[in-house]
Design a protein around this motif. Sequence first.
Motif, PDB file in Angstrom:
ATOM      1  N   GLN A  32       0.853  -1.449  -0.176  1.00 24.15           N
ATOM      2  CA  GLN A  32       0.175  -0.316  -0.273  1.00 24.15           C
ATOM      3  C   GLN A  32       0.769   1.423  -0.244  1.00 24.15           C
ATOM      4  OE1 GLN A  32      -3.331   0.152  -0.219  1.00 24.15           O
ATOM      5  NE2 GLN A  32      -2.856  -1.891  -1.170  1.00 24.15           N
ATOM      6  N   VAL A  33       2.004   1.241   0.634  1.00 24.34           N
ATOM      7  CA  VAL A  33       3.242   2.588   0.150  1.00 24.34           C
ATOM      8  C   VAL A  33       4.160   2.275  -1.646  1.00 24.34           C
ATOM      9  CG1 VAL A  33       3.818   2.031   2.884  1.00 24.34           C
ATOM     10  CG2 VAL A  33       4.951   1.419   0.797  1.00 24.34           C
ATOM     11  N   THR A  34       3.807   1.324  -2.214  1.00 24.66           N
ATOM     12  CA  THR A  34       3.905   1.386  -3.760  1.00 24.66           C
ATOM     13  C   THR A  34       2.965   1.916  -4.446  1.00 24.66           C
ATOM     14  OG1 THR A  34       3.559  -0.774  -4.201  1.00 24.66           O
ATOM     15  CG2 THR A  34       5.345  -0.419  -2.780  1.00 24.66           C
ATOM     16  N   TRP A  35       3.641   2.364  -5.160  1.00 21.80           N
ATOM     17  CA  TRP A  35       2.955   3.081  -5.751  1.00 21.80           C
ATOM     18  C   TRP A  35       2.380   2.437  -7.023  1.00 21.80           C
ATOM     19  CZ3 TRP A  35       3.494   8.630  -8.338  1.00 21.80           C
ATOM     20  CH2 TRP A  35       3.789   9.879  -7.163  1.00 21.80           C
ATOM     21  N   PHE A  36       3.013   1.332  -7.507  1.00 21.17           N
ATOM     22  CA  PHE A  36       2.168   0.087  -8.101  1.00 21.17           C
ATOM     23  C   PHE A  36       0.982  -0.268  -7.231  1.00 21.17           C
ATOM     24  CE2 PHE A  36       5.984  -0.515 -11.196  1.00 21.17           C
ATOM     25  CZ  PHE A  36       5.426  -0.311 -12.307  1.00 21.17           C
ATOM     26  N   ARG A  37       1.316  -0.227  -5.857  1.00 25.90           N
ATOM     27  CA  ARG A  37       0.544  -1.480  -5.115  1.00 25.90           C
ATOM     28  C   ARG A  37       0.876  -2.653  -4.955  1.00 25.90           C
ATOM     29  NH1 ARG A  37      -0.288   3.454  -3.675  1.00 25.90           N
ATOM     30  NH2 ARG A  37      -1.794   4.553  -2.622  1.00 25.90           N
ATOM     31  N   VAL A  38       1.492  -3.259  -5.232  1.00 22.82           N
ATOM     32  CA  VAL A  38       2.057  -4.841  -5.384  1.00 22.82           C
ATOM     33  C   VAL A  38       2.965  -4.859  -4.618  1.00 22.82           C
ATOM     34  CG1 VAL A  38       1.121  -4.684  -7.961  1.00 22.82           C
ATOM     35  CG2 VAL A  38       3.075  -4.651  -7.428  1.00 22.82           C
ATOM     36  N   GLY A  39       3.260  -6.440  -3.662  1.00 20.88           N
ATOM     37  CA  GLY A  39       4.238  -6.707  -2.822  1.00 20.88           C
ATOM     38  C   GLY A  39       4.608  -7.107  -2.232  1.00 20.88           C
ATOM     39  N   GLY A  40       5.699  -7.991  -1.697  1.00 19.07           N
ATOM     40  CA  GLY A  40       5.023  -8.710   0.170  1.00 19.07           C
ATOM     41  C   GLY A  40       5.824  -7.539   1.154  1.00 19.07           C
ATOM     42  N   PRO A  41       5.808  -8.246   1.841  1.00 16.12           N
ATOM     43  CA  PRO A  41       6.301  -7.146   3.786  1.00 16.12           C
ATOM     44  C   PRO A  41       8.055  -6.896   3.651  1.00 16.12           C
ATOM     45  CG  PRO A  41       5.686  -9.364   3.705  1.00 16.12           C
ATOM     46  CD  PRO A  41       6.017  -9.444   2.721  1.00 16.12           C
ATOM     47  N   ALA A  42       8.434  -6.054   3.655  1.00 14.95           N
ATOM     48  CA  ALA A  42       9.469  -6.215   4.837  1.00 14.95           C
ATOM     49  C   ALA A  42       9.523  -6.971   5.750  1.00 14.95           C
ATOM     50  CB  ALA A  42      10.146  -4.189   5.369  1.00 14.95           C
ATOM     51  N   GLU A  43      10.559  -7.611   5.736  1.00 17.11           N
ATOM     52  CA  GLU A  43      10.877  -8.532   7.430  1.00 17.11           C
ATOM     53  C   GLU A  43      10.984  -7.453   8.847  1.00 17.11           C
ATOM     54  OE1 GLU A  43      13.946 -11.906   8.271  1.00 17.11           O
ATOM     55  OE2 GLU A  43      14.258 -10.720   6.977  1.00 17.11           O
ATOM     56  N   VAL A  44      11.654  -6.355   8.185  1.00 14.88           N
ATOM     57  CA  VAL A  44      11.784  -5.497   9.395  1.00 14.88           C
ATOM     58  C   VAL A  44      11.717  -4.171   9.008  1.00 14.88           C
ATOM     59  CG1 VAL A  44      12.659  -4.630  11.620  1.00 14.88           C
ATOM     60  CG2 VAL A  44      12.075  -7.587  11.317  1.00 14.88           C
ATOM     61  N   LEU A  45      10.968  -3.481   9.353  1.00 15.79           N
ATOM     62  CA  LEU A  45      10.671  -1.747   8.675  1.00 15.79           C
ATOM     63  C   LEU A  45      11.057  -1.584   9.949  1.00 15.79           C
ATOM     64  CD1 LEU A  45      10.217   0.217   6.719  1.00 15.79           C
ATOM     65  CD2 LEU A  45       7.570   0.286   7.262  1.00 15.79           C
ATOM     66  N   GLY A  82       8.664 -10.246  -0.493  1.00 13.64           N
ATOM     67  CA  GLY A  82       8.842  -9.016  -0.094  1.00 13.64           C
ATOM     68  C   GLY A  82      10.360  -9.242   0.305  1.00 13.64           C
ATOM     69  N   ILE A  83      11.007  -8.247   1.282  1.00 18.39           N
ATOM     70  CA  ILE A  83      12.353  -7.757   1.450  1.00 18.39           C
ATOM     71  C   ILE A  83      13.378  -8.211   2.663  1.00 18.39           C
ATOM     72  CG2 ILE A  83      14.183  -5.811   1.034  1.00 18.39           C
ATOM     73  CD1 ILE A  83      11.627  -4.151   0.040  1.00 18.39           C
ATOM     74  N   PRO A  84      13.876  -9.329   2.010  1.00 15.41           N
ATOM     75  CA  PRO A  84      14.818  -9.853   3.800  1.00 15.41           C
ATOM     76  C   PRO A  84      15.592  -8.922   3.807  1.00 15.41           C
ATOM     77  CG  PRO A  84      15.202 -11.689   1.755  1.00 15.41           C
ATOM     78  CD  PRO A  84      14.620 -10.367   1.008  1.00 15.41           C
ATOM     79  N   GLY A  85      15.507  -9.057   5.958  1.00 11.83           N
ATOM     80  CA  GLY A  85      16.485  -8.213   6.278  1.00 11.83           C
ATOM     81  C   GLY A  85      15.782  -6.463   5.856  1.00 11.83           C
ATOM     82  N   VAL A  86      16.201  -5.624   7.046  1.00  9.95           N
ATOM     83  CA  VAL A  86      15.519  -4.274   7.568  1.00  9.95           C
ATOM     84  C   VAL A  86      15.616  -3.661   6.327  1.00  9.95           C
ATOM     85  CG1 VAL A  86      15.866  -2.846   8.511  1.00  9.95           C
ATOM     86  CG2 VAL A  86      16.838  -4.741   9.705  1.00  9.95           C
ATOM     87  N   THR A  87      14.622  -3.116   5.728  1.00 14.07           N
ATOM     88  CA  THR A  87      14.205  -1.860   4.983  1.00 14.07           C
ATOM     89  C   THR A  87      14.068  -0.747   5.999  1.00 14.07           C
ATOM     90  OG1 THR A  87      12.942  -3.538   4.243  1.00 14.07           O
ATOM     91  CG2 THR A  87      12.831  -1.556   3.549  1.00 14.07           C
ATOM     92  N   ILE A  88      14.835   0.117   5.422  1.00 14.52           N
ATOM     93  CA  ILE A  88      14.665   1.851   6.262  1.00 14.52           C
ATOM     94  C   ILE A  88      13.848   3.190   5.099  1.00 14.52           C
ATOM     95  CG2 ILE A  88      16.356   3.867   7.237  1.00 14.52           C
ATOM     96  CD1 ILE A  88      18.139   1.276   7.533  1.00 14.52           C
ATOM     97  N   ARG A  89      12.469   3.050   6.190  1.00 14.63           N
ATOM     98  CA  ARG A  89      11.981   4.128   5.368  1.00 14.63           C
ATOM     99  C   ARG A  89      12.696   5.556   6.298  1.00 14.63           C
ATOM    100  NH1 ARG A  89       5.841   4.601   3.424  1.00 14.63           N
ATOM    101  NH2 ARG A  89       5.886   6.153   1.630  1.00 14.63           N
ATOM    102  N   LEU A  90      12.857   6.690   5.583  1.00 18.32           N
ATOM    103  CA  LEU A  90      13.111   7.577   6.276  1.00 18.32           C
ATOM    104  C   LEU A  90      11.510   8.043   6.142  1.00 18.32           C
ATOM    105  CD1 LEU A  90      16.346   8.775   4.584  1.00 18.32           C
ATOM    106  CD2 LEU A  90      16.156   7.676   6.588  1.00 18.32           C
ATOM    107  N   GLY A  91      11.167   9.186   6.988  1.00 21.12           N
ATOM    108  CA  GLY A  91      10.362  10.011   7.353  1.00 21.12           C
ATOM    109  C   GLY A  91      10.004  11.168   7.347  1.00 21.12           C
ATOM    110  N   ARG A  92       9.307  11.801   8.902  1.00 22.30           N
ATOM    111  CA  ARG A  92       9.335  12.760   9.056  1.00 22.30           C
ATOM    112  C   ARG A  92      10.670  13.776   9.634  1.00 22.30           C
ATOM    113  NH1 ARG A  92       4.494  13.291  12.582  1.00 22.30           N
ATOM    114  NH2 ARG A  92       2.876  12.837  11.729  1.00 22.30           N
ATOM    115  N   GLY A  93      11.369  12.653  10.108  1.00 27.40           N
ATOM    116  CA  GLY A  93      12.558  13.580  10.662  1.00 27.40           C
ATOM    117  C   GLY A  93      14.017  13.669   9.754  1.00 27.40           C
ATOM    118  N   PHE A  94      13.458  13.639   8.629  1.00 29.63           N
ATOM    119  CA  PHE A  94      14.064  13.903   7.564  1.00 29.63           C
ATOM    120  C   PHE A  94      13.322  15.250   6.401  1.00 29.63           C
ATOM    121  CE2 PHE A  94      15.155  10.024   9.244  1.00 29.63           C
ATOM    122  CZ  PHE A  94      16.560  10.048   9.260  1.00 29.63           C
ATOM    123  N   THR A  95      12.430  15.656   6.513  1.00 25.17           N
ATOM    124  CA  THR A  95      11.836  16.398   5.341  1.00 25.17           C
ATOM    125  C   THR A  95      12.168  18.089   6.022  1.00 25.17           C
ATOM    126  OG1 THR A  95      10.063  16.229   7.161  1.00 25.17           O
ATOM    127  CG2 THR A  95       9.909  14.356   5.222  1.00 25.17           C
TER     128      THR A  95
END
Length: 316
Positions: A32-45, A82-95
């Motif tokens: 739901q966060v990708t523009w394609f609206r497809v894909g599996g989960p992040a093992e850890v986000l 999905g994405i194995p390992g850690v997926t990092i997504r920057l948010g409000r602290g970087f805007t």
Amino acid sequence: MTAARDMTGTPHLIGRMPPCRGRLTADAPLAQVTWFRVGGPAEVLFRPADADDLAEFLAALPADVPVTVIGVASNLLVRDGGIPGVTIRLGRGFTDIAAEGMRLTVGAAALDVHVATVARDAGIAGLEFLSGIPGTIGGALRMNGGAYGRELADVFVSAAAVGRRGERLAFDADGMGFTYRHSAAPADCIFTGAVLQGHQGQALEIARRMTEIADKRADSQPVRSRTGGSTFKNPEGHKAWELIDRAGCRGLTIGGAQVSEKHCNFLINTGTATADDLERLGEEVRRRVFGMSGVTLEWEIKRVGVPASAKREDAP
């Protein structure tokens, strides 16, 4: 405290995560966060609170844990496993976006269009092209994002980043090594911000140029569809969309994925596509273009994660 475990009873990776001030989520849905609206989960986000939190986390993260960075996922295909390992997504602290003179200091998670808007309001010209790039500054830094005759290299002054071991990094133009849709910065560094340079302009004229860009995008691209931006880089001496059209791929479908009728360098999720449908369609386009012209198209969309089949093979 009981260690976190996955559905098979195996200790979950999140149990190996170091302390942080940001947010950690196990098996975080990404579709739901990708523009394609497809894909599996992040093992850890992991969503770090700020650059210090990011650096401290990476410094303590076990070296064997893979790290993937995503932004607003406008030019990204997350595979179905999905994405194995850690997926990092920057948010409000970087805007944050701040203008001083003809320069902007911007966070890596700032949307390109927001940067263009702040520049407009400050009378800084030369960054209007960013309004035509549906992503963040971090993504633009990584791939030298460009549109409508300009690219990030044209306005770049410096960038800040954090390395895989938590070390702070700084880059000037030489260190970035910008070429067409590419940066030579280390692949494992995570950009946290940048300084961009414009020139004196009139807000009304800047706004007029941004409106022209918005109109051109709406007229020529499937902006209201579930898409991921330009699929392939333009080969030297060619336009990708023309090669795709000549190869008879306009409107081509595989499963729920389709080559856009409006702009055939865009792939579309018509509503039922999987990431596998989209990737197989892209590879079929590459095969047909090469067969017709001898030109090998290079993916511009970044593909990350593992196929669903790989996920199944890993299951006990």
